[in-house]
Design a protein around this motif. Sequence first.
Motif, PDB file in Angstrom:
ATOM      1  N   TRP A  44       3.296  -6.414  -3.378  1.00 28.87           N
ATOM      2  CA  TRP A  44       2.506  -5.710  -4.380  1.00 28.87           C
ATOM      3  C   TRP A  44       3.351  -5.426  -5.606  1.00 28.87           C
ATOM      4  CZ3 TRP A  44      -2.500  -5.674  -3.817  1.00 28.87           C
ATOM      5  CH2 TRP A  44      -3.269  -4.983  -4.768  1.00 28.87           C
ATOM      6  N   PRO A  45       2.878  -5.831  -6.813  1.00 24.50           N
ATOM      7  CA  PRO A  45       1.481  -6.167  -7.147  1.00 24.50           C
ATOM      8  C   PRO A  45       1.142  -7.656  -7.113  1.00 24.50           C
ATOM      9  CG  PRO A  45       2.726  -5.893  -9.159  1.00 24.50           C
ATOM     10  CD  PRO A  45       3.692  -5.623  -8.034  1.00 24.50           C
ATOM     11  N   PHE A  83       3.855  -3.178   2.264  1.00 21.23           N
ATOM     12  CA  PHE A  83       4.346  -2.469   1.080  1.00 21.23           C
ATOM     13  C   PHE A  83       5.831  -2.126   1.188  1.00 21.23           C
ATOM     14  CE2 PHE A  83      -0.243  -1.625   0.957  1.00 21.23           C
ATOM     15  CZ  PHE A  83      -0.526  -2.002  -0.342  1.00 21.23           C
ATOM     16  N   ALA A  91       6.336   5.941  -2.688  1.00 24.82           N
ATOM     17  CA  ALA A  91       5.806   5.206  -3.840  1.00 24.82           C
ATOM     18  C   ALA A  91       4.322   5.500  -4.013  1.00 24.82           C
ATOM     19  CB  ALA A  91       6.048   3.715  -3.671  1.00 24.82           C
ATOM     20  N   GLU A 130       2.496   5.827  -6.574  1.00 23.25           N
ATOM     21  CA  GLU A 130       1.823   5.034  -7.602  1.00 23.25           C
ATOM     22  C   GLU A 130       1.444   3.649  -7.092  1.00 23.25           C
ATOM     23  OE1 GLU A 130       6.024   3.859  -7.605  1.00 23.25           O
ATOM     24  OE2 GLU A 130       4.995   5.799  -7.479  1.00 23.25           O
ATOM     25  N   VAL A 131       2.242   3.101  -6.188  1.00 25.46           N
ATOM     26  CA  VAL A 131       1.926   1.793  -5.612  1.00 25.46           C
ATOM     27  C   VAL A 131       0.661   1.890  -4.772  1.00 25.46           C
ATOM     28  CG1 VAL A 131       2.699   0.039  -3.970  1.00 25.46           C
ATOM     29  CG2 VAL A 131       4.296   0.955  -5.667  1.00 25.46           C
ATOM     30  N   TYR A 132       0.597   2.876  -3.904  1.00 23.04           N
ATOM     31  CA  TYR A 132      -0.569   3.027  -3.036  1.00 23.04           C
ATOM     32  C   TYR A 132      -1.818   3.394  -3.830  1.00 23.04           C
ATOM     33  CZ  TYR A 132       2.082   2.401   1.259  1.00 23.04           C
ATOM     34  OH  TYR A 132       2.825   1.854   2.278  1.00 23.04           O
ATOM     35  N   SER A 159      -3.695  -1.822 -10.730  1.00 17.55           N
ATOM     36  CA  SER A 159      -3.257  -2.705  -9.656  1.00 17.55           C
ATOM     37  C   SER A 159      -2.672  -3.990 -10.178  1.00 17.55           C
ATOM     38  CB  SER A 159      -4.442  -3.017  -8.735  1.00 17.55           C
ATOM     39  OG  SER A 159      -5.443  -3.704  -9.447  1.00 17.55           O
TER      40      SER A 159
END
Length: 264
Positions: free
Chosen positions: A89-90, A164, A171, A173-175, A263
Amino acid sequence: MSRKDDTLEPAPARPALTLSYGPHAPQTIECWDAAVPGPARGVAVLVHGGYWRARFDASLMVPLARDLALHGWAVANVEYRRGGNGGGWPETGQDVRSAVAAVAATRWRQSHPGPLVGVGHSVGGQLALLTADLLDAVVALAPVTDTGRTYREGLGENAAAEFFGVSPEQAPEVYAGASPIRQLPLETPALVVHGAVDQRVPVEHSLDYLARARAAGDRTDFISPYDLDHLAAIDPSAQVWPSVREWMDNVPVQAPRLRSKSSA
């Protein structure tokens, strides 16, 4: 023969063409023509699931591709990078967005007028929902809608932790960027199909997504057959599929719009 005839044309045995949308081997799209005379109803963009793991691929969606082609849809079956073959990701989310954009830009797409509808299963539902701004509608089949919750519940044999590589606390912001429930409103018509007995992705995830989406003003429809398990959601012989196709057949073409997606 019209689409209303009881006898359908044989399903195509193989796609009409294969497109590449990037330099990596998984970045391919198999394009199937509609198997009925006249204009296609539209183009269905299929995005498979498999909890982001490379061992699950786009062949999962071939039965749906053939069924939709038999019922008048052109179909683009998307492959993308996953955990174990260059994904992460991303990058994985970017692949699906790039694939949808590539389909929309082709002469093949222009030869098949009608709406562009994303149909995603499991994490494919996650990816289709996150790509909704490029589509006229989304059908999300037993979708992953909250990756943080997926991590905390250890779903898919701890698939989120594997993919991930960090926790939601490490993290956030990633999720958030990878979670459709955190990207509402969708601003695109959507149908969520999720069986009550599903154990791979519990139906409560979709119920919570549905409530949040409707509260945000989205038009989100919901079908929840009690006995539909996770893999049956992509079985075209399942009793729910005529209702899904009927919903797709009534999707209008939306006006073009641009929205930023965290995303991507």
